[in-house]
Motif scaffolding. Structure first.
Motif, PDB file in Angstrom:
ATOM      1  N   CYS A 291       0.848  -1.211   0.000  1.00  0.00           N
ATOM      2  CA  CYS A 291       0.000   0.000   0.000  1.00  0.00           C
ATOM      3  C   CYS A 291       0.878   1.255   0.000  1.00  0.00           C
ATOM      4  O   CYS A 291       0.626   2.208  -0.749  1.00  0.00           O
ATOM      5  CB  CYS A 291      -0.911   0.032   1.225  1.00  0.00           C
ATOM      6  SG  CYS A 291      -2.267  -1.139   1.160  1.00  0.00           S
ATOM      7  N   ASP A 292       1.887   1.256   0.849  1.00  0.00           N
ATOM      8  CA  ASP A 292       2.786   2.414   0.928  1.00  0.00           C
ATOM      9  C   ASP A 292       3.509   2.620  -0.401  1.00  0.00           C
ATOM     10  O   ASP A 292       3.673   3.746  -0.873  1.00  0.00           O
ATOM     11  CB  ASP A 292       3.829   2.199   2.041  1.00  0.00           C
ATOM     12  CG  ASP A 292       3.203   2.228   3.425  1.00  0.00           C
ATOM     13  OD1 ASP A 292       2.057   2.682   3.558  1.00  0.00           O
ATOM     14  OD2 ASP A 292       3.871   1.767   4.377  1.00  0.00           O
ATOM     15  N   LEU A 293       3.943   1.507  -0.970  1.00  0.00           N
ATOM     16  CA  LEU A 293       4.685   1.584  -2.229  1.00  0.00           C
ATOM     17  C   LEU A 293       3.775   2.070  -3.356  1.00  0.00           C
ATOM     18  O   LEU A 293       4.186   2.882  -4.191  1.00  0.00           O
ATOM     19  CB  LEU A 293       5.271   0.208  -2.554  1.00  0.00           C
ATOM     20  CG  LEU A 293       6.034   0.081  -3.862  1.00  0.00           C
ATOM     21  CD1 LEU A 293       7.181   1.071  -3.932  1.00  0.00           C
ATOM     22  CD2 LEU A 293       6.560  -1.344  -4.034  1.00  0.00           C
ATOM     23  N   ALA A 295       1.222   4.002  -3.066  1.00  0.00           N
ATOM     24  CA  ALA A 295       1.007   5.450  -2.868  1.00  0.00           C
ATOM     25  C   ALA A 295       2.217   6.236  -3.363  1.00  0.00           C
ATOM     26  O   ALA A 295       2.082   7.293  -3.991  1.00  0.00           O
ATOM     27  CB  ALA A 295       0.745   5.741  -1.396  1.00  0.00           C
TER      28      ALA A 295
END
Lengths: 391, 310
Positions: A291-293, A295
């Protein structure tokens, strides 16, 4: 910004993938992939193969070897390069001094330096930081005093990455100690590493490797022709260079590849009746990093689409900050997946290479939130430059 | 709680029927337009059942009630949560059998103002969609209630409705975070302590920079989720990632906005407290970050590298 790729971009991506996975030697990609220390030859071989195919410096002006690619294509080039485990073109040449020279140098200097810089016939290193000038780079004390047609340089640089292989160094030097602001007395000089009075000393790092150096200048005589642009304007060039570094430094494809590796390795490490990948806690950490990646990648694409004439979207300031954090997170996760196998650093037992290298690479990449302007500096850039929070 | 005048104005602007077909009284637009409206509602701090309306309208399908939903003459809200049960998009304890429904839905959002409720019930192996008159309180006991069955096998519609609702909530959260950050930055510039503006203290400005980072990352994820639903209204992965990112960022930005304001931040008088309250409510509507992360986690082994452009 559109969902998905056009047919044209899909074909472009396929061509990139084909090239990187078939034309760059597998053994070099495998080393880069597991985080083995690359030799000078590995880096040079890769850079020259890329250059021969016109893919070493695509972001440069076309007349100096760049490509007339769209932002999206340039993104796909770098993404596929990293996904294939290809060592990137030498950053000091391709991302740092090359664009500075192409933008600020005289035509003579461009003609002299840009072709060998693109081809890696010159190996550059960076002479910015000093023992007393880290985040406060403008306080640097290395001096260059004009003497006829030469400058005489004295002082010390540090954290000079791969300086042991370099032919030339681009250095920030103080040419006007009396300038009202420290930023106004700085110039950028190109100095040959074989010049009498230049000494390089290795610094051993946290992972045991030799990556960075100290560089000493003792009455080094440098032709005045080697001044980049104008005297006392070096700070502008340095800011331009660091700005490029911050935008270009989010290693999205590299993180994608590492995260895919984390999953593949976790699926091989037995735990209980199953594997580590069956552990919901570990799977959740992977999913959260994805998810972080996602984003981060979407922000890189959004910011690239919004940049106009080299003026980056303000949101680009967050790319270095988040890119380094997520890069560090995935390497930390790799050590966790290796678990007890991460304790074996030396070759010679049954420990697989990825696990043996996991801890040194994790430790080495603590640098990512420090170099190129530490994350604290990045936050200051955001708070004062974007949010207007100035004490 | 429910502002009827505001709702009529939103209806007159065509925002309520934005993604629904023109022949049903809607505007025939799509998820991207819903995102734009919802983010502006969030930015302005407007509290309204906008996301609920997107869900309810999708659940109504081609039912005639959709026209009244679009023109604002009827407030239709979804009732999808069960008391004593964590979030589940599909019904568990609400059952449709022999033409009668049983089970309880609570809390029903905007129950006091609503005219109709759309809900779901387990019907054998299928998920039925039902319409009922709104209850007077936020608890809807379906036993003995007159129901209309809108769809007997509506699972795909339910999932699609929730996707659109989450997009609207994520966009609203983005707008709320934009305002929370702007208020915080303004406060740091103007509030003085120790004789200097708070902006002098790096321990505060560094945290404001992290807030900005969270907001900008969320913006990218919201845009992408809107484009993803425009391409495929069943894309639950992009929506789950949105709910995770917006949930985490909402907690971070909302909490920091209050903290950096100090005491004024926890007063009802000042806007920032309402933004944190709203971000908290959004996080717990249609599944929180934990729920969606757990769903994503179950499938991480099914593919290798992340590929958003596939």
């Amino acid at each position: 910004m559109e969902r998905g790729l056009s047919a044209q971009d899909q074909q472009f991506r396929q061509e990139m993938r084909e090239f990187f996975t078939t034309q760059i030697p597998q053994e070099i990609r495998a080393k880069a992939h597991t985080g083995e220390e690359l030799t000078k030859d590995d880096i040079a071989t890769t850079h020259r193969l890329l250059h021969a195919a016109g893919m070493a410096v695509p972001a440069w002006p076309v007349e100096w070897g760049g490509k007339d690619w769209s932002n999206r294509q340039r993104y796909l080039w770098f993404d596929e390069l990293q996904l294939a485990g290809v060592p990137a073109p030498l950053a000091f040449n391709a991302n740092m001094i090359g664009p500075v020279l192409a933008t600020f140098a005289s035509e003579e200097m461009k003609a002299r330096f840009l072709p060998p810089t693109a081809a890696l016939d010159i190996w550059w290193c960076q002479g910015f930081s000093e023992p007393e000038a880290g985040s406060d780079l403008a306080s640097l004390r290395t001096t260059a005093v004009r003497d006829g047609d030469e400058y005489v340089v004295n002082g010390q640089k540090t954290w000079t990455t791969l300086g042991q292989y370099a032919d030339w160094i681009f250095a920030l030097v103080r040419t006007d100690p009396a300038a009202p602001k420290p930023q106004q007395g700085i110039s950028m000089l190109l100095i040959e590493m074989t010049s009498p009075g230049v000494t390089v000393r290795p610094i051993q790092l946290i992972d045991g490797g030799h990556e960075v150096n100290e560089v000493f200048f003792d009455n080094v005589r440098v032709p005045a022709d080697n001044l980049v642009g104008e005297e006392n304007h070096g700070w502008d060039y340095a800011k331009f260079l660091l700005g490029n570094e911050r935008v270009g430094v989010a290693p999205v494809g590299w993180i994608k590849r590492k995260l895919a590796d984390v999953k593949a390795h976790a699926a091989q490490v037995a735990e209980g009746e199953g594997t580590l990948l069956d552990d919901p806690l570990l799977a959740a950490r992977i999913a959260e990093l994805e998810c972080d990646l996602a984003a981060l990648e979407l922000t890189v694409l959004r910011v690239a689409a919004n940049s106009h004439h080299g003026k980056p979207d303000p949101a680009s300031s967050i790319l270095k900050l988040r890119g380094s954090q997520i890069q560090q997170d995935v390497l930390e996760l790799m050590v966790d997946v290796a678990g007890p196998a991460s304790l074996a650093w030396e070759p010679g037992d049954d420990t697989p290479d990825w696990a043996r290298r996991s801890a040194p690479v994790y430790l080495n990449f603590r640098k990512a939130s420090i170099y190129g302007g530490s994350n604290e500096v990045q936050r200051s850039v955001i708070s004062s430059g974007i949010l207007g929070l100035k004490g | 709680m429910f502002d009827a005048k505001l709702w009529r104005a939103l209806a007159e602007m065509g925002t309520l029927g934005l993604p629904f077909p023109e022949e049903a009284g809607g505007m025939g637009a799509g998820p991207v337009e819903v995102m734009i409206v919802a983010s502006e509602l969030g930015r302005a701090g407007v509290r309204s059942p906008y996301a609920e309306t997107m869900v309810a309208g999708t659940l109504l399908g081609d039912d005639a009630l959709l026209g009244s939903l679009c023109d604002g003459s009827a407030l239709v809200v979804p009732a999808l949560t069960e008391p004593g049960r964590a979030w589940s998009p599909l019904p568990v304890g609400v059952v449709l059998s022999g033409g009668a429904a049983s089970g309880v839905r609570a809390p029903v959002p905007y129950a006091a103002a609503a005219d109709h409720v759309v809900t779901t019930a387990r019907a054998g192996d299928s998920t039925a969609i039902l319409a009922v008159d709104a209850p007077v309180s936020s608890t809807l006991d379906l036993a003995g209630k007159a129901i209309r069955v809108l769809a007997e096998d509506g699972e795909a519609t339910v999932r699609r409705a929730i996707n659109l609702g989450i997009l609207a909530l994520g966009a609203e959260a983005l707008g709320a975070m934009d305002t929370a950050l702007a208020l915080t930055v303004d406060y740091l510039k103007t509030r003085k302590q120790f004789g200097v503006p708070l902006a002098r203290f790096q321990t505060l400005t560094q945290r404001a920079a992290d807030m900005y980072t969270s907001v900008e990352l969320t913006r990218s994820v919201v845009y992408f989720a809107a484009m993803s639903l425009a391409a495929d209204p069943d894309d639950e992965v992009a929506i789950a990632r949105l709910k995770v990112s917006a949930g985490k960022a909402g907690r971070h930005v909302g909490q920091e906005a209050v903290q950096l304001h100090g005491g004024i931040g926890v007063t009802a008088e000042y806007a920032v407290s309402h933004l944190l309250a709203r971000l908290t409510a959004i996080e717990h509507t249609y599944g929180d970050a934990r729920y969606h992360l757990a769903r994503l986690a179950r499938r991480v082994g099914d593919y290798g590298a992340l590929d958003l452009m596939a």
